[in-house]
Design an enzyme around this catalytic site. Structure first.
Site, PDB file in Angstrom:
ATOM      1  N   GLU A 264      57.568  57.256  27.484  1.00  0.00           N
ATOM      2  CA  GLU A 264      58.991  57.483  27.927  1.00  0.00           C
ATOM      3  C   GLU A 264      60.094  57.300  27.070  1.00  0.00           C
ATOM      4  O   GLU A 264      60.326  55.976  28.261  1.00  0.00           O
ATOM      5  CB  GLU A 264      58.952  57.216  29.207  1.00  0.00           C
ATOM      6  CG  GLU A 264      57.984  58.263  29.837  1.00  0.00           C
ATOM      7  CD  GLU A 264      57.927  60.354  29.931  1.00  0.00           C
ATOM      8  OE1 GLU A 264      59.250  60.581  29.582  1.00  0.00           O
ATOM      9  OE2 GLU A 264      57.431  61.310  30.412  1.00  0.00           O
ATOM     10  N   CYS A 298      67.923  56.521  30.824  1.00  0.00           N
ATOM     11  CA  CYS A 298      67.828  57.239  29.762  1.00  0.00           C
ATOM     12  C   CYS A 298      68.098  58.708  29.505  1.00  0.00           C
ATOM     13  O   CYS A 298      68.617  59.345  28.156  1.00  0.00           O
ATOM     14  CB  CYS A 298      66.127  57.599  29.909  1.00  0.00           C
ATOM     15  SG  CYS A 298      65.368  58.631  31.261  1.00  0.00           S
TER      16      CYS A 298
HETATM   17  P1  NAD Z   1      62.457  47.490  27.256  1.00  0.00           P
HETATM   18  O1  NAD Z   1      61.519  48.137  26.113  1.00  0.00           O
HETATM   19  O2  NAD Z   1      62.951  46.357  26.531  1.00  0.00           O
HETATM   20  O3  NAD Z   1      61.564  47.032  28.203  1.00  0.00           O
HETATM   21  C1  NAD Z   1      61.030  48.555  28.900  1.00  0.00           C
HETATM   22  C2  NAD Z   1      59.621  47.846  29.399  1.00  0.00           C
HETATM   23  O4  NAD Z   1      58.290  47.525  27.910  1.00  0.00           O
HETATM   24  C3  NAD Z   1      59.294  45.865  30.008  1.00  0.00           C
HETATM   25  O5  NAD Z   1      58.684  46.540  31.025  1.00  0.00           O
HETATM   26  C4  NAD Z   1      59.298  45.528  28.597  1.00  0.00           C
HETATM   27  O6  NAD Z   1      58.498  43.903  28.830  1.00  0.00           O
HETATM   28  C5  NAD Z   1      58.182  46.134  28.153  1.00  0.00           C
HETATM   29  N1  NAD Z   1      57.907  46.081  26.556  1.00  0.00           N
HETATM   30  C6  NAD Z   1      58.373  45.380  25.653  1.00  0.00           C
HETATM   31  N2  NAD Z   1      58.342  45.612  24.075  1.00  0.00           N
HETATM   32  C7  NAD Z   1      57.025  45.461  24.805  1.00  0.00           C
HETATM   33  C8  NAD Z   1      55.813  45.816  24.121  1.00  0.00           C
HETATM   34  N3  NAD Z   1      55.862  45.605  22.006  1.00  0.00           N
HETATM   35  N4  NAD Z   1      54.450  45.527  24.470  1.00  0.00           N
HETATM   36  C9  NAD Z   1      54.597  46.350  25.997  1.00  0.00           C
HETATM   37  N5  NAD Z   1      55.689  46.123  25.910  1.00  0.00           N
HETATM   38  C10 NAD Z   1      56.874  46.151  25.289  1.00  0.00           C
HETATM   39  O7  NAD Z   1      63.614  48.325  27.527  1.00  0.00           O
HETATM   40  P2  NAD Z   1      64.284  48.252  29.204  1.00  0.00           P
HETATM   41  O8  NAD Z   1      65.627  47.703  28.723  1.00  0.00           O
HETATM   42  O9  NAD Z   1      63.906  47.809  30.199  1.00  0.00           O
HETATM   43  O10 NAD Z   1      65.335  49.548  29.407  1.00  0.00           O
HETATM   44  C11 NAD Z   1      66.062  50.744  28.768  1.00  0.00           C
HETATM   45  C12 NAD Z   1      65.300  51.972  27.705  1.00  0.00           C
HETATM   46  O11 NAD Z   1      64.634  52.317  28.598  1.00  0.00           O
HETATM   47  C13 NAD Z   1      66.514  52.364  27.351  1.00  0.00           C
HETATM   48  O12 NAD Z   1      65.841  52.491  25.759  1.00  0.00           O
HETATM   49  C14 NAD Z   1      66.216  54.131  27.759  1.00  0.00           C
HETATM   50  O13 NAD Z   1      66.460  54.967  27.513  1.00  0.00           O
HETATM   51  C15 NAD Z   1      64.760  54.373  28.656  1.00  0.00           C
HETATM   52  N6  NAD Z   1      64.702  54.407  29.267  1.00  0.00           N
HETATM   53  C16 NAD Z   1      63.544  56.149  29.221  1.00  0.00           C
HETATM   54  C17 NAD Z   1      62.932  57.089  30.205  1.00  0.00           C
HETATM   55  C18 NAD Z   1      62.623  58.109  29.701  1.00  0.00           C
HETATM   56  O14 NAD Z   1      61.931  58.840  31.150  1.00  0.00           O
HETATM   57  N7  NAD Z   1      62.160  58.529  28.710  1.00  0.00           N
HETATM   58  C19 NAD Z   1      63.438  55.901  31.776  1.00  0.00           C
HETATM   59  C20 NAD Z   1      63.672  54.948  31.570  1.00  0.00           C
HETATM   60  C21 NAD Z   1      63.990  54.532  30.484  1.00  0.00           C
END
Ligand code: NAD
Length: 506
Positions: A264, A298
């Site tokens: 997601e 998102c």
């Molecule tokens: P982010 O990608 O920085 O982090 C999200 C999560 O992933 C965190 O828990 C982080 O620690 C983890 N993470 C990061 N790199 C990783 C890796 N290589 N392996 C495993 N885990 C890893 O995102 P954010 O800044 O917390 O959130 C914003 C983003 O999330 C935006 O792009 C938004 O659109 C997206 N988002 C999408 C949805 C959806 O349902 N499509 C919902 C909410 C947020």
């Protein structure tokens, strides 16, 4: 227009009180992380950080828990989720306020997030009696075929900061009724409310006789902890919510070990405003869609594609609405928009606006507020065309505006980005609405008519196409992603006829 006065109590002090009211104790010593609130930069209570060794321990415990949890009847598993939902109802106010204090969304949205958790629990309880498969006509005499859905195994949940608890609940409630233990790695930017919400589930599990230890674990940390969880072959499903960059890493790692992932990822939602649109309704939909949660959903509306006949009228009305928006401490009920999550998000917004200007954009708003916390006024940027900056998701309240003449052009603009999460059309013409919803219309997982792009209900499957990752969570038949499908054939006759008429006599 002016920021409202700050609430007297610091966010950190209020968080301490809320945790106390929930009878949740966080550690104050050892290997802990202590963040500040985006509301006023006051220190929040500390949370213990997990080591990579903790990841292995959690997965081992979850595997053990799976061996018994998969045998517990699904409606009994549903009872656990029902009791968890009761905990959430009891502590809705405290948990909702904690969401606000830790990530800065308005109090109404913080409470809405907890309501969403309650809703998915209710949904999952009903689902626990409906995990049904098909019966299929067999071509062979005295045979029957059926599809049965079995529990899958431990589910790793990785969540983003902007829905710090609801997305976990979407996944956990379904995974648990489907017979799977859960391991949660929340955002490192929002560990406190995750800790509190998880404690409510731990409490429920401890009081539930059929629930094994190890059924749920919280792992606090950053990408390294997430990567350790993702790489482990003992976790058959990783459900990861966050940026496209994160999804690319998670998706490829899980695919390389033939695991399953629900991704997601980032969005770049667009709304088309046609000449027949109700302009008053449109302005409300646009203003909430683009500025709610300070543009950190998102599904936030990031692109507005307006017909040239109504362009001037719509843009003038949206600018007027933007001018009236109250930005400030999200604990005050009159506030529409709280802060961004941190200073780097604010810096990113500024850099993106400079880039948009360089690509020909006319920027309205987008200024910083001079006070503690990471406050900005939302920006509206009129663009000459859909340039590179418009095609990228910047996680901040920036709404790019484009104009169109033919509906086909508007649909092309809508589709011509790498992301495919959410979209909407504002129209009173049936033909326009139906074309938008047709195969050549929106290419997103979510397509709305006469509303904005955000604020989905849990009853529908949630997710998007292209770089949004293709995953589906929450309602409809998303539960199937959390189970393994088995096609079963039973011969209740005395001979052994082979399919397709194949002969094999010995
Ligand atoms: P982010 O990608 O920085 O982090 C999200 C999560 O992933 C965190 O828990 C982080 O620690 C983890 N993470 C990061 N790199 C990783 C890796 N290589 N392996 C495993 N885990 C890893 O995102 P954010 O800044 O917390 O959130 C914003 C983003 O999330 C935006 O792009 C938004 O659109 C997206 N988002 C999408 C949805 C959806 O349902 N499509 C919902 C909410 C947020």
């Amino acid at each position: 227009m002016s920021p409202s006065p700050r609430t007297a109590t610091s966010a950190g002090a209020e968080a301490v009180e809320l945790l106390r009211s929930m009878d949740v104790a966080t550690p104050s010593s050892g290997d802990v992380v202590r963040l500040t609130s985006p509301i006023d930069e006051s220190p929040m209570p500390a949370v213990r950080i997990s080591s990579e060794a903790d990841v292995g321990t959690a997965i081992g415990a979850a595997r053990d828990a799976f061996l018994s949890w998969r045998n517990v009847p699904a409606p009994v598993r549903g009872e656990l989720v029902r009791l968890f939902g009761q905990q959430l109802r009891t502590h809705k106010n405290a948990l909702g306020r904690l969401v606000t204090l830790e990530v800065g969304k308005s109090l109404s949205e913080g409470l809405g997030e907890v309501q969403e958790m309650i809703d998915i629990c209710d949904f999952a309880v009903g689902l626990s009696r409906q995990l049904h498969g098909l019966t299929i006509a067999s071509e062979r005499p005295d045979h029957h075929m059926r599809e049965t859905w079995h529990p899958l195994g431990p589910v790793g949940i990785i969540s983003a900061f902007n829905f710090p608890v609801a997305v976990w609940a979407w996944n956990a409630a379904l995974a648990l009724v489907c017979g799977n233990p859960v391991i949660w790695k929340p955002s490192e930017k929002a560990p406190l409310v995750a800790f509190a919400a998880h404690e409510l589930l731990v409490r429920t599990v401890q009081e539930f006789a059929a629930a094994p230890a190890g059924l749920t674990t919280l792992l606090v940390g950053g990408a390294a902890v997430g990567r350790a969880l993702v790489a482990d072959t003992r976790v058959p499903l990783i459900s990861a919510t966050g940026s496209t960059a994160m999804g690319r890493s998670v998706g490829t790692t899980v695919a390389a070990r033939f695991g399953r992932s629900i991704l997601e990822l980032g969005g770049n939602a667009a709304t088309i405003v046609t000449p027949s649109a109700d302009i008053g309704l449109a302005v409300r939909a646009i203003t909430f869609g683009a500025t709610g949660t300070a543009g950190q959903r998102c599904t936030t509306m990031r692109r507005l594609i307006v017909h040239e006949d109504v362009y001037d009228q719509v843009i003038a009305a949206v600018k007027r609405a933007y001018t009236k928006l109250e930005v400030g401490d999200p604990r005050s009920p009159e506030i529409h928009s709280g802060p961004l999550i941190d200073e780097s998000a604010r810096t990113m917004m500024g850099a993106t606006l400079s880039e948009a200007r360089a690509e020909g954009g006319k920027v309205f708003g987008g200024t910083r507020l001079d006070r503690p916390g990471y406050y900005v006024r939302p920006a509206l940027v009129e663009m000459p065309t859909q340039t590179d900056v418009v095609k990228r998701e910047t996680f901040a309240p920036i709404l790019y505006v484009l104009r169109y003449r033919e509906l086909e052009t508007a649909l092309h603009l809508l589709q011509d980005v790498p992301q495919g999460l959410s979209s909407s059309i504002l129209t009173n013409q049936l033909r326009e609405a139906e074309v938008f919803l047709s195969a050549r219309g929106s290419d997103c997982g979510i397509a709305n008519v006469n509303m904005g792009t955000s604020g989905a209900e849990i009853g529908g499957a949630f997710g998007g196409e292209k770089e949004t990752g293709g995953g589906r969570e929450s309602g409809s038949d998303s539960w199937k992603g959390y189970m393994r499908r088995q096609t079963q054939t039973v011969n209740y006759g005395l001979s052994l006829p082979l399919a397709q008429g194949v002969e094999f006599d010995v």
